[in-house]
Design a protein around this motif. Structure first.
Motif, mmCIF file in Angstrom:
data_model
loop_
_atom_site.group_PDB
_atom_site.id
_atom_site.type_symbol
_atom_site.label_atom_id
_atom_site.label_comp_id
_atom_site.label_asym_id
_atom_site.label_seq_id
_atom_site.Cartn_x
_atom_site.Cartn_y
_atom_site.Cartn_z
ATOM 1 N N THR A 52 58.059 -29.494 49.268
ATOM 2 C CA THR A 52 59.016 -28.926 50.224
ATOM 3 C C THR A 52 59.562 -27.610 49.679
ATOM 4 O O THR A 52 59.672 -26.611 50.399
ATOM 5 C CB THR A 52 60.181 -29.908 50.448
ATOM 6 O OG1 THR A 52 59.634 -31.199 50.703
ATOM 7 C CG2 THR A 52 61.037 -29.491 51.616
ATOM 8 N N ALA A 141 59.381 -23.978 56.872
ATOM 9 C CA ALA A 141 58.643 -24.955 56.069
ATOM 10 C C ALA A 141 57.799 -25.798 57.023
ATOM 11 O O ALA A 141 58.322 -26.630 57.746
ATOM 12 C CB ALA A 141 59.605 -25.816 55.274
ATOM 13 N N ALA A 142 56.491 -25.537 57.028
ATOM 14 C CA ALA A 142 55.644 -26.019 58.123
ATOM 15 C C ALA A 142 55.437 -27.537 58.131
ATOM 16 O O ALA A 142 55.430 -28.155 59.187
ATOM 17 C CB ALA A 142 54.298 -25.320 58.077
ATOM 18 N N PHE A 143 55.270 -28.145 56.951
ATOM 19 C CA PHE A 143 55.047 -29.594 56.968
ATOM 20 C C PHE A 143 56.323 -30.328 57.347
ATOM 21 O O PHE A 143 56.282 -31.402 57.940
ATOM 22 C CB PHE A 143 54.517 -30.079 55.614
ATOM 23 C CG PHE A 143 54.258 -31.567 55.571
ATOM 24 C CD1 PHE A 143 53.386 -32.157 56.483
ATOM 25 C CD2 PHE A 143 54.883 -32.378 54.646
ATOM 26 C CE1 PHE A 143 53.153 -33.527 56.467
ATOM 27 C CE2 PHE A 143 54.659 -33.749 54.623
ATOM 28 C CZ PHE A 143 53.798 -34.321 55.528
ATOM 29 N N GLU A 144 57.451 -29.730 57.028
ATOM 30 C CA GLU A 144 58.728 -30.392 57.303
ATOM 31 C C GLU A 144 58.997 -30.558 58.799
ATOM 32 O O GLU A 144 59.804 -31.381 59.191
ATOM 33 C CB GLU A 144 59.882 -29.630 56.647
ATOM 34 C CG GLU A 144 59.782 -29.597 55.128
ATOM 35 C CD GLU A 144 59.486 -30.952 54.531
ATOM 36 O OE1 GLU A 144 60.264 -31.882 54.738
ATOM 37 O OE2 GLU A 144 58.445 -31.091 53.850
ATOM 38 N N VAL A 145 58.335 -29.760 59.645
ATOM 39 C CA VAL A 145 58.596 -29.914 61.079
ATOM 40 C C VAL A 145 57.869 -31.122 61.656
ATOM 41 O O VAL A 145 58.145 -31.534 62.773
ATOM 42 C CB VAL A 145 58.244 -28.660 61.916
ATOM 43 C CG1 VAL A 145 58.993 -27.451 61.395
ATOM 44 C CG2 VAL A 145 56.748 -28.399 61.946
ATOM 45 N N LEU A 146 56.906 -31.676 60.895
ATOM 46 C CA LEU A 146 56.225 -32.849 61.437
ATOM 47 C C LEU A 146 56.076 -33.981 60.430
ATOM 48 O O LEU A 146 55.468 -35.007 60.731
ATOM 49 C CB LEU A 146 54.859 -32.473 62.038
ATOM 50 C CG LEU A 146 54.033 -31.372 61.386
ATOM 51 C CD1 LEU A 146 53.226 -31.955 60.255
ATOM 52 C CD2 LEU A 146 53.113 -30.744 62.413
#
Lengths: 269, 276
Positions: A52, A141-146
């Motif tokens: 993250t 933060a791209a992974f945090e949105v999904l």
């Protein structure tokens, strides 16, 4: 009792940690507050998820020192205890995917072994790198949105809302889609912990002499390729993808598997 | 020879496939991420940095929301239970970037705690403590700019001539952020319009006015600063105000250049007979 020892310990740890996080919000406890992204231990020690943190740094934002220190602490911790111990001992999604996997076995969905041409276990490393690139391009933060991991954790602490659908989707994907689909193929967080724990000290050790080749361990293992040495040679499981979940040790009837400490001084045979 | 040729072909095929699928995933992922961050109508905690940077910086830990939830004043005097805090963590269905803190004044406005528990706990720098501190370095919630209250005069009953000062009374910066402007009510000839006027140099955007507004849908409401405020720009200046003149000190005059026609003079063009 013997064959669920580590399973039980893991569930107690997982649920206990979620309870501490829940209590921090609901009752103001200060043992472990925040979420996996960034936490405070005893109200003072910062902890932060390394992947993250990397995503936020990739967006170009200069992070506060608390997060950087926290990420360093967590990296060091899992560098010692085995990176993917996070996956099997802490991550709440593990309970979801373990349930899906257990149901798969009960329903005998794996009788017809299918190969997934498009989805390989390496995919998660690609996704991990991709997540950083997308973070840099889009500016969040791209992974945090999904991420179903933090969505589930925040759901437990602050209320789920429609986020519960993500958790159900993961369950269905693992049950009817790809075996170990999420944790074993897609999850970039798990991939990052695989890399962090590549050289970790706590490992499962295999004793070839005691093994009767029953293969129970390989059936139950979520990353069965890491057990390539079973009934072949007496070496440790050194693959970073091993989650140190200890299920193989639980189900082994021959005491051929046990947790042990990697000895770098002794030459590995 | 044939097998090595096959191997090479297979290698190229799988590499192409991996690259192609990664590109596909990247495009979908980027598109999705860009969409989910697009909500501009959101009120952030005190001290939040510019929204665009906030979306980058927020690590979605929830420490601000927990601090907000657990302040002592949030405990209900009658039941002993804590009430819902101001800050919510965006979940699926909230149509905000998931996991980020925000508040909705009509649900729970910001009560502007003097010790601002939500800001110092932020580990990432998404909430900037300096922006809510005074010169002495002490926390000062009055410096926060979460948004700006805006009055819709057509639905505000004070503008109808009915006496109401709910927003004025609810404002924590009483008599400063909202003042009452009086005008004669020509319709009745003997009453006064008491109109609420918001001052953006003082208003913190806490939303207590919006929560207090008596109309069915509040006639005074808090909007994010970027949306609520206009910008006069360099073309206009208060010539009587030294401070405002300083504002345009570095303004550059816009010079436009019109290129003259090289094909003779205008008169020549008119006389050339090519008009039709």
């Amino acid at each position: 009792m013997k064959n669920i020892k580590y399973l039980l310990l893991r569930r107690v740890t997982q649920i206990g940690i979620l309870l501490l996080y829940f209590g921090a919000n609901a009752y103001g406890w200060s043992i472990l507050s925040g979420t996996f992204g960034s936490s405070l231990l005893f109200g003072s020690v910062p902890l932060a998820d390394p992947y993250t943190t990397l995503q936020v740094l990739a967006t170009g934002f200069v992070l506060g020192s608390d997060v950087l220190l926290g990420a360093a602490i967590i990296t060091l911790f899992y560098f010692v205890v085995g990176g993917r111990a996070f996956c099997s001992w802490i991550c709440p999604i593990n309970m979801v995917t373990d349930l899906a996997n257990w149901l798969r076995r009960k329903l005998q969905l794996d009788k017809e072994q299918t190969t997934h041409r498009f989805l390989k276990r390496k995919a998660r490393y690609w996704i991990m790198v991709l997540g950083l690139i997308v973070s840099a391009v889009v500016g969040i933060a791209a992974f945090e949105v999904l991420s179903p991991i933090t969505i589930m954790q925040r759901g437990i602490i602050f209320g789920f809302g429609a986020g519960v659908s993500v958790v159900i989707a993961i369950f269905l994907f693992d049950l009817f889609g790809v075996k170990n689909g999420w944790c074993g193929h897609l999850c970039p967080l798990g991939a990052s912990y695989s890399l962090i724990g590549k050289a970790s000290l706590i490992r499962v050790d295999h004793d070839h002499e005691a093994c009767t080749n029953c293969m129970k361990c390989k059936v139950v293992c979520p990353e069965s390729h890491v057990l390539h040495m079973v009934n072949k040679e007496s070496i440790m499981v050194t693959d970073g993808e091993c989650t140190n979940c200890g299920r193989c040790i639980d189900v082994c009837g021959d005491d051929a598997l046990k947790f042990s400490i990697r000895n770098y001084l002794k030459k590995e045979q | 020879m044939a097998t090595s040729d096959n191997n090479r072909r297979k290698f190229i095929a799988t590499t192409l496939q991996s690259v192609g699928l990664t590109a596909l995933g990247g495009l979908l992922w980027s598109g999705y991420s860009d969409e989910v961050k697009a909500s501009a109508l959101v009120l952030r905690p005190p001290g939040a940095i510019k929204e665009e940077d906030f979306l980058k910086a927020c690590i979605k830990c929830g420490l601000c929301a927990e601090a907000c939830q657990n302040r002592e004043t949030n405990i209900d005097r009658h039941t002993g239970l804590s009430k819902a805090g101001t800050l919510q963590m965006a979940k699926g269905g909230d149509h905000q970037l998931i996991g980020t803190p925000f508040f909705v004044p009509t649900e729970v406005p910001c009560y502007m705690c003097e010790d601002i528990p939500c800001v110092p706990v932020c580990p990432s720098g998404a909430l900037d403590q300096l922006s809510v501190s005074n010169e002495a370095g002490e926390l000062d919630i009055n410096k926060s700019r979460m948004g700006l209250a805006v009055v819709h005069k057509e639905s505000c009953i004070a503008f109808w001539g009915i006496q109401c000062d709910a927003c004025y009374r609810a404002c924590p910066l009483l008599g400063e952020a909202i003042t009452i402007e009086m005008h004669r009510n020509e319709r009745t000839g003997k009453h006064t319009f008491m109109l609420p006027i918001v001052h953006d140099t003082v208003c913190t955007g806490c939303g207590l006015c919006e929560a207090a507004c008596v109309t069915e849908k509040p006639a005074i409401f808090v909007l994010p600063n970027e949306i609520a405020k206009g910008v006069a720009g360099d073309h206009y200046v208060k010539g009587w105000d030294k401070a405002d003149e300083a504002r345009i000190e570095n303004a550059k005059a816009e010079e436009t250049v019109t290129e003259l026609s090289k094909e003779g003079t205008a008169a020549g063009y008119l006389n050339s007979g090519d008009l039709y």
